[in-house]
Design a protein around this motif. Structure first.
Motif, mmCIF file in Angstrom:
data_model
loop_
_atom_site.group_PDB
_atom_site.id
_atom_site.type_symbol
_atom_site.label_atom_id
_atom_site.label_comp_id
_atom_site.label_asym_id
_atom_site.label_seq_id
_atom_site.Cartn_x
_atom_site.Cartn_y
_atom_site.Cartn_z
ATOM 1 N N ASN A 1 0.837 -1.206 0.000
ATOM 2 C CA ASN A 1 0.000 0.000 0.000
ATOM 3 C C ASN A 1 0.868 1.250 0.000
ATOM 4 O OD1 ASN A 1 -2.419 -1.218 -0.040
ATOM 5 N ND2 ASN A 1 -2.919 -0.907 2.123
ATOM 6 N N ASP B 1 -0.061 4.570 1.013
ATOM 7 C CA ASP B 1 -1.037 5.504 1.568
ATOM 8 C C ASP B 1 -0.499 6.930 1.538
ATOM 9 O OD1 ASP B 1 -2.628 3.375 1.969
ATOM 10 O OD2 ASP B 1 -2.325 3.241 4.147
ATOM 11 N N ILE C 1 -5.175 7.392 2.127
ATOM 12 C CA ILE C 1 -5.508 6.122 1.465
ATOM 13 C C ILE C 1 -4.544 5.907 0.297
ATOM 14 C CG2 ILE C 1 -7.179 7.069 -0.199
ATOM 15 C CD1 ILE C 1 -9.039 4.671 0.528
ATOM 16 N N ASP C 2 -4.474 4.698 -0.173
ATOM 17 C CA ASP C 2 -3.713 4.417 -1.396
ATOM 18 C C ASP C 2 -4.563 4.940 -2.556
ATOM 19 O OD1 ASP C 2 -2.629 3.271 -3.678
ATOM 20 O OD2 ASP C 2 -1.958 1.469 -2.604
ATOM 21 N N LYS D 1 -6.151 2.583 -4.979
ATOM 22 C CA LYS D 1 -7.290 1.818 -4.465
ATOM 23 C C LYS D 1 -8.554 2.673 -4.419
ATOM 24 C CE LYS D 1 -4.847 -1.731 -1.946
ATOM 25 N NZ LYS D 1 -4.576 -2.413 -0.698
ATOM 26 N N LEU D 2 -8.401 3.934 -3.992
ATOM 27 C CA LEU D 2 -9.567 4.827 -3.957
ATOM 28 C C LEU D 2 -10.125 5.007 -5.367
ATOM 29 C CD1 LEU D 2 -11.449 6.613 -2.286
ATOM 30 C CD2 LEU D 2 -9.853 8.504 -2.605
ATOM 31 N N ILE E 1 -11.542 -3.249 -0.455
ATOM 32 C CA ILE E 1 -10.727 -2.041 -0.184
ATOM 33 C C ILE E 1 -11.311 -1.277 1.003
ATOM 34 C CG2 ILE E 1 -10.004 0.207 -1.126
ATOM 35 C CD1 ILE E 1 -9.989 -1.188 -3.919
ATOM 36 N N GLU F 1 -10.578 -2.855 4.211
ATOM 37 C CA GLU F 1 -9.157 -2.679 4.552
ATOM 38 C C GLU F 1 -8.929 -1.342 5.244
ATOM 39 O OE1 GLU F 1 -6.643 -3.187 1.126
ATOM 40 O OE2 GLU F 1 -4.880 -2.479 2.221
ATOM 41 N N TYR F 2 -9.668 -0.303 4.798
ATOM 42 C CA TYR F 2 -9.490 1.037 5.382
ATOM 43 C C TYR F 2 -10.588 1.370 6.404
ATOM 44 C CZ TYR F 2 -5.711 1.883 2.148
ATOM 45 O OH TYR F 2 -4.507 1.801 1.495
ATOM 46 N N HIS F 3 -11.327 0.359 6.814
ATOM 47 C CA HIS F 3 -12.399 0.520 7.809
ATOM 48 C C HIS F 3 -13.407 1.601 7.405
ATOM 49 C CE1 HIS F 3 -10.036 -2.166 10.219
ATOM 50 N NE2 HIS F 3 -8.985 -1.346 10.144
ATOM 51 N N ILE F 4 -13.742 1.618 6.136
ATOM 52 C CA ILE F 4 -14.753 2.562 5.645
ATOM 53 C C ILE F 4 -16.071 1.785 5.511
ATOM 54 C CG2 ILE F 4 -15.451 4.030 3.703
ATOM 55 C CD1 ILE F 4 -12.400 4.364 3.137
ATOM 56 N N TRP G 1 -16.654 7.272 6.830
ATOM 57 C CA TRP G 1 -15.396 6.949 7.523
ATOM 58 C C TRP G 1 -15.149 7.899 8.669
ATOM 59 C CZ3 TRP G 1 -15.882 8.967 2.616
ATOM 60 C CH2 TRP G 1 -15.349 10.254 2.409
#
Lengths: 395, 111
Positions: A255, A257, A295-296, A299-300, A371, A374-377, A395
């Motif tokens: 990642n 980020d 964030i990466d 990925k976003l 994804i 992974e980012y707890h969204i 988030w």
């Protein structure tokens, strides 16, 4: 290769989990029912065995008591004291089941049985040939030593637990066997996608680069439209390619980020899909504030691309797409076909597609969920069939 | 002779002025016998058991006395013979038997 395959398919899909859960619930219920039935049969068998052992003793008591009744009968009514014995209690009933005399603690007698357990006592019923004192039935009552019962329960729980554990392990093995064909087909599809993805990159990049380089000014209006269509098609394939690459190769990459400004990224992605939006004559409403997130970015971009492309793909001609961005919240909505409520929990499963009329592999939302998790969204889906869908990220 | 006459007169008089059917129709004839009505009751009870059985069997015997169905020993029958058929009405017979049962039944006598 095998390691990659396992990593990609290691986690259970929701549909797999559901099948597994259903099977296990049914299987557990069956196993428990079977153990319960076995326990009942075992208990009844042991009870019969105990009563058979007691029968000999109680029969002897009945014989003794009968002789005493005989004596009392012949000397009645000079003697009226009913014969007692410290080893047992007894009662006499006439042939109409009327009680003549009783020392028994339990008055409820089952005359159709020879020997049975009544509460904490054992009853033995002897039918007399001669009706001494008018009695046809002699009831012998002794206290039941409950030790045998405790021992039976101990055995039932002990052996029952061992059998239950054994069958549950067997059940897990069976479940794995049942799920294997499903899993194999997923692995096969993954491998196929991975192999073909490699071959897509070069021609796709060439198509997109050449479209960008084309001089639109000298083109006839008719050709401009055709080129726009080629552009849309190439970008659709490109999005699919990006998804497939992410799915098969992403775990190999670390990642990266960074602080990402979401608004410009959204504008960029809407611009990217603009030709497609125009071709479907969609209205795009954007209401965005300046929001950042760590964030990466790649990925976003995958998340945004998938949500926007779905909003376009499943929208009606001349419909609306909305993008609303606030601090801690991104909502992408459409006025498309919508999705039934009960299908919403399954829409993030890989290869899950509800509308076969549109192309795709059904991997987009699976990537989005992966994804976001992974980012707890958080992602919330509000949908109404034939009215539209709202995908809300928090988030 | 006088004694015999007095005894017979006493028995007849006691039968005639007895209070109930049992005293009137049963006791006078059984009084001279060596086996008491209590003992006969127990013999009968030994064979027939419960109340309904007992009463039905006794009523049948009184209507149709026979050596074959008697509960008394052969020795007793040889000495005293079989009783005469009862000429009492059903009501009187039932009343006498009911009293007989109540008087000698085992119920509530054991302790």
């Amino acid at each position: 290769m095998l390691a990659l395959k396992n990593k990609a398919t290691n986690s259970l899909l929701k549909s797999e989990k559901k099948s597994l859960l259903r099977f296990l619930v049914l299987y557990t219920a069956m196993v428990m029912l079977m153990i319960m039935l076995l326990s009942v049969f075992y208990y009844q068998g042991q009870e019969k065995l105990m009563l058979a052992q007691e029968r000999a003793t109680l029969s002897k008591y009945a014989y003794i008591q009968t002789k005493r009744l005989k004596v009392l009968h012949h000397f009645f009514d000079e003697r009226t004291t009913y014969p007692r014995d410290p080893r047992f209690r007894s009662a006499i009933y006439d042939n109409e089941f009327v009680k003549i005399f009783s020392l028994a603690k339990e008055e409820n007698i089952y005359f159709d049985k020879e020997i049975y357990i009544a509460g904490n006592m054992i009853h033995f019923i002897e039918t007399l040939d001669n009706y001494y004192l008018g009695a046809r039935y002699l009831v012998i009552e002794v206290d039941d030593d409950t030790g045998w019962r405790t021992e039976i329960w101990r055995r039932i729980f002990g052996y029952g637990s061992v059998i239950f554990i054994f069958f549950m392990l067997f059940g897990f093995y069976l479940a794995k066997l049942f799920l294997k064909p499903m899993r194999d087909s997923i692995v096969l599809l993954d491998r196929f996608i991975k192999d073909t993805t490699h071959e897509l990159n070069a021609p796709l990049s060439a198509i997109l680069a050449n479209i960008e380089m084309m001089d639109m000014d000298v083109m006839a209006e008719k050709n401009k439209k055709r080129l726009a269509r080629i552009n849309i098609a190439a970008k659709t394939v490109s999005t699919l390619y990006q998804d497939l690459t992410y799915l098969t190769l992403e775990h190999e990459r670390r990642n990266e980020d960074e602080l990402v400004e979401i608004k410009p990224l959204l504008e960029d992605r809407v611009e990217y899909f603009n030709a497609w939006i125009q071709s479907k004559k969609l209205e795009c409403l954007m209401d965005m504030e300046d929001v950042t997130i760590i964030i990466d970015k790649r990925k976003l971009t995958r998340v945004i691309d998938n949500l926007i492309s779905n909003a376009i793909k499943y929208n009606q001609r001349g419909g609306t797409i909305g993008i609303e961005l606030r601090e801690g919240m991104l909502m992408i909505w459409d006025t498309g076909i919508g999705i039934e409520k009960e299908k919403i929990p399954l829409m993030f499963d890989r290869y899950m597609r509800f509308d076969e009329s549109e192309g795709g592999f059904g991997i987009g939302l699976s990537i989005v969920k992966k994804i976001l998790d992974e980012y707890h969204i958080l992602i919330e889906v509000e949908s109404e069939v034939k009215k539209g869908t709202r995908m809300i990220l928090k988030w | 002779m006088v004694k015999k006459f007095l005894l017979m007169a006493t028995l007849i008089m006691s039968g005639m002025f007895a209070e109930d059917a049992y005293e009137r129709h049963c006791v006078p004839c059984h009084a001279p016998l060596p086996t008491s009505l209590q003992r006969m009751f127990m013999n009968h009870l030994l064979v027939y058991g419960g109340e309904h059985n007992f009463k039905a069997a006794l009523k049948h015997y009184l209507r149709y006395p026979s050596k074959d169905i008697s509960v008394m020993s052969d020795l007793f029958i040889d000495n005293f013979g079989i009783k005469e058929k009862s000429t009492l009405s059903d009501e009187e017979l039932d009343e006498a038997i009911d009293i007989y049962w109540s008087k000698f039944k085992v119920f509530n006598k054991l302790k």
